[in-house]
Scaffold this motif. Structure first.
Motif, mmCIF file in Angstrom:
data_model
loop_
_atom_site.group_PDB
_atom_site.id
_atom_site.type_symbol
_atom_site.label_atom_id
_atom_site.label_comp_id
_atom_site.label_asym_id
_atom_site.label_seq_id
_atom_site.Cartn_x
_atom_site.Cartn_y
_atom_site.Cartn_z
ATOM 1 N N GLU A 166 24.698 -25.058 -28.738
ATOM 2 C CA GLU A 166 24.202 -23.818 -29.338
ATOM 3 C C GLU A 166 23.289 -23.108 -28.342
ATOM 4 N N LYS A 167 23.563 -21.833 -28.057
ATOM 5 C CA LYS A 167 22.817 -21.076 -27.052
ATOM 6 C C LYS A 167 21.625 -20.356 -27.679
ATOM 7 N N THR A 168 20.493 -20.439 -26.979
ATOM 8 C CA THR A 168 19.319 -19.648 -27.338
ATOM 9 C C THR A 168 18.864 -18.936 -26.079
ATOM 10 N N LYS A 169 18.750 -17.605 -26.151
ATOM 11 C CA LYS A 169 18.368 -16.816 -24.981
ATOM 12 C C LYS A 169 16.905 -16.403 -25.080
ATOM 13 N N PHE A 170 16.213 -16.523 -23.941
ATOM 14 C CA PHE A 170 14.816 -16.121 -23.860
ATOM 15 C C PHE A 170 14.659 -15.124 -22.718
ATOM 16 N N ALA A 171 14.062 -13.967 -23.000
ATOM 17 C CA ALA A 171 13.716 -13.045 -21.924
ATOM 18 C C ALA A 171 12.591 -13.670 -21.106
ATOM 19 N N LYS A 172 12.708 -13.635 -19.780
ATOM 20 C CA LYS A 172 11.678 -14.242 -18.935
ATOM 21 C C LYS A 172 10.304 -13.614 -19.164
ATOM 22 N N SER A 173 10.295 -12.349 -19.560
ATOM 23 C CA SER A 173 9.029 -11.660 -19.803
ATOM 24 C C SER A 173 8.341 -12.143 -21.076
ATOM 25 N N GLU A 174 9.063 -12.898 -21.917
ATOM 26 C CA GLU A 174 8.517 -13.315 -23.208
ATOM 27 C C GLU A 174 8.136 -14.794 -23.253
ATOM 28 N N ILE A 175 8.364 -15.525 -22.178
ATOM 29 C CA ILE A 175 8.013 -16.947 -22.146
ATOM 30 C C ILE A 175 7.109 -17.215 -20.944
ATOM 31 N N TRP A 176 6.427 -18.363 -20.973
ATOM 32 C CA TRP A 176 5.607 -18.745 -19.819
ATOM 33 C C TRP A 176 6.473 -19.325 -18.707
ATOM 34 N N GLY A 177 7.445 -20.136 -19.109
ATOM 35 C CA GLY A 177 8.295 -20.774 -18.106
ATOM 36 C C GLY A 177 9.222 -21.783 -18.752
ATOM 37 N N PHE A 178 9.696 -22.727 -17.940
ATOM 38 C CA PHE A 178 10.629 -23.723 -18.449
ATOM 39 C C PHE A 178 10.587 -24.972 -17.582
ATOM 40 N N ARG A 179 11.118 -26.046 -18.135
ATOM 41 C CA ARG A 179 11.276 -27.292 -17.389
ATOM 42 C C ARG A 179 12.765 -27.561 -17.246
ATOM 43 N N ASP A 202 8.926 -28.276 -13.442
ATOM 44 C CA ASP A 202 8.386 -27.152 -14.196
ATOM 45 C C ASP A 202 8.436 -25.874 -13.367
ATOM 46 N N TYR A 203 8.747 -24.765 -14.048
ATOM 47 C CA TYR A 203 8.791 -23.441 -13.436
ATOM 48 C C TYR A 203 7.979 -22.474 -14.284
ATOM 49 N N ARG A 204 7.317 -21.552 -13.625
ATOM 50 C CA ARG A 204 6.673 -20.449 -14.329
ATOM 51 C C ARG A 204 7.447 -19.180 -14.016
ATOM 52 N N THR A 205 7.768 -18.415 -15.050
ATOM 53 C CA THR A 205 8.449 -17.152 -14.832
ATOM 54 C C THR A 205 7.391 -16.055 -14.752
ATOM 55 N N PHE A 206 7.408 -15.305 -13.658
ATOM 56 C CA PHE A 206 6.406 -14.253 -13.453
ATOM 57 C C PHE A 206 7.088 -13.101 -12.736
ATOM 58 N N ASN A 207 7.029 -11.920 -13.331
ATOM 59 C CA ASN A 207 7.735 -10.745 -12.795
ATOM 60 C C ASN A 207 9.205 -11.058 -12.521
ATOM 61 N N ASN A 208 9.817 -11.767 -13.474
ATOM 62 C CA ASN A 208 11.246 -12.120 -13.436
ATOM 63 C C ASN A 208 11.628 -13.035 -12.274
ATOM 64 N N GLU A 209 10.644 -13.691 -11.666
ATOM 65 C CA GLU A 209 10.916 -14.699 -10.645
ATOM 66 C C GLU A 209 10.583 -16.070 -11.222
ATOM 67 N N ASP A 210 11.273 -17.096 -10.744
ATOM 68 C CA ASP A 210 11.021 -18.463 -11.192
ATOM 69 C C ASP A 210 10.239 -19.202 -10.115
ATOM 70 N N TYR A 211 8.948 -19.422 -10.363
ATOM 71 C CA TYR A 211 8.078 -20.097 -9.407
ATOM 72 C C TYR A 211 7.992 -21.576 -9.768
ATOM 73 N N ALA A 212 8.484 -22.440 -8.885
ATOM 74 C CA ALA A 212 8.405 -23.880 -9.122
ATOM 75 C C ALA A 212 6.958 -24.335 -8.963
ATOM 76 N N ILE A 213 6.496 -25.155 -9.884
ATOM 77 C CA ILE A 213 5.140 -25.697 -9.778
ATOM 78 C C ILE A 213 5.140 -26.749 -8.671
ATOM 79 N N ALA A 214 4.465 -26.432 -7.560
ATOM 80 C CA ALA A 214 4.403 -27.358 -6.432
ATOM 81 C C ALA A 214 3.263 -28.356 -6.610
#
Length: 202
Positions: free
Chosen positions: A83-96, A101-113
């Motif tokens: 089952e698909k669930t879509k999230f706009a990057k502007s509406e979430i903090w990030g994802f794992r 872990d990644y943080r989405t910021f200005n539509n870019e995916d920044y990996a937590i280093a």
């Protein structure tokens, strides 16, 4: 003495190519074996609090045809039990994804280093944090930081650190005395973190 030992431990960790996620760090340091198995390897962080707690929403463990995460344009698509669930990057903090872990910021995916435990500052790399490259020779253009989990992300340079923490006068004065490259090599971050901790920056 304990403080010095903790400081050495903090400074020994920065920017490992296969950086631990916050959840893995929490599991290793603060949880029981029973709880470790409950921490999902994949999921969505709706907000910064979920990231800080290390538990994403709609989490699952192993990637499979029925369960996986995809990034597409400005969306993150979580497929759980087909089952698909879509999230706009502007509406979430990030994802794992696959325990990274990644943080989405200005539509870019920044990996937590590196997210030093007990400190607010977070360091990122744009793109995947994989492989065994010699990170001591990589410069700041590829790395980023934010003052905390809710603040903006900036390229990792000495000038940006001084600007972002401009209200922390003792810290800025200490950093000004430390000889840092204009394009700060990653291995110089131990100097910054040492002053950060010493001056109780928040």
């Amino acid at each position: 003495m304990k403080k010095n030992i903790m400081m050495i431990g903090i400074l020994a960790l920065p920017f490992l190519a296969n950086a631990q996620t916050v959840a893995t760090t929490l599991a290793t340091n603060n949880t029981t074996t029973a709880f470790i198995s409950d921490i999902p390897l994949n999921g969505i962080f709706l907000n910064a609090d979920e990231f800080e707690n290390g538990i994403p929403e709609m989490g699952f463990d192993k990637k499979s045809k029925e369960n996986h995460i995809r990034e597409f344009d400005n969306k993150v698509i979580l497929i759980e039990n087909a089952e698909k669930t879509k999230f706009a990057k502007s509406e979430i903090w990030g994802f794992r994804k696959n325990n990274q872990d990644y943080r989405t910021f200005n539509n870019e995916d920044y990996a937590i280093a590196y997210a030093p435990k007990g400190l607010s500052v977070i360091f990122y790399k744009l793109g995947d944090v994989t492989g065994q490259a010699n990170i001591k020779d990589e410069f700041a253009g590829k790395y980023y930081f934010s003052r905390n989990s809710q603040s903006a992300i900036y390229p990792l340079t000495a000038a940006n650190i001084k600007e972002v923490f401009s209200d922390q006068i003792p810290f800025i004065e200490a950093i000004s005395k430390v000889k840092l490259s204009d394009e700060m090599p990653i291995h110089e971050m131990d100097k910054v973190l040492a002053e950060y901790v010493k001056n109780h920056v928040n």
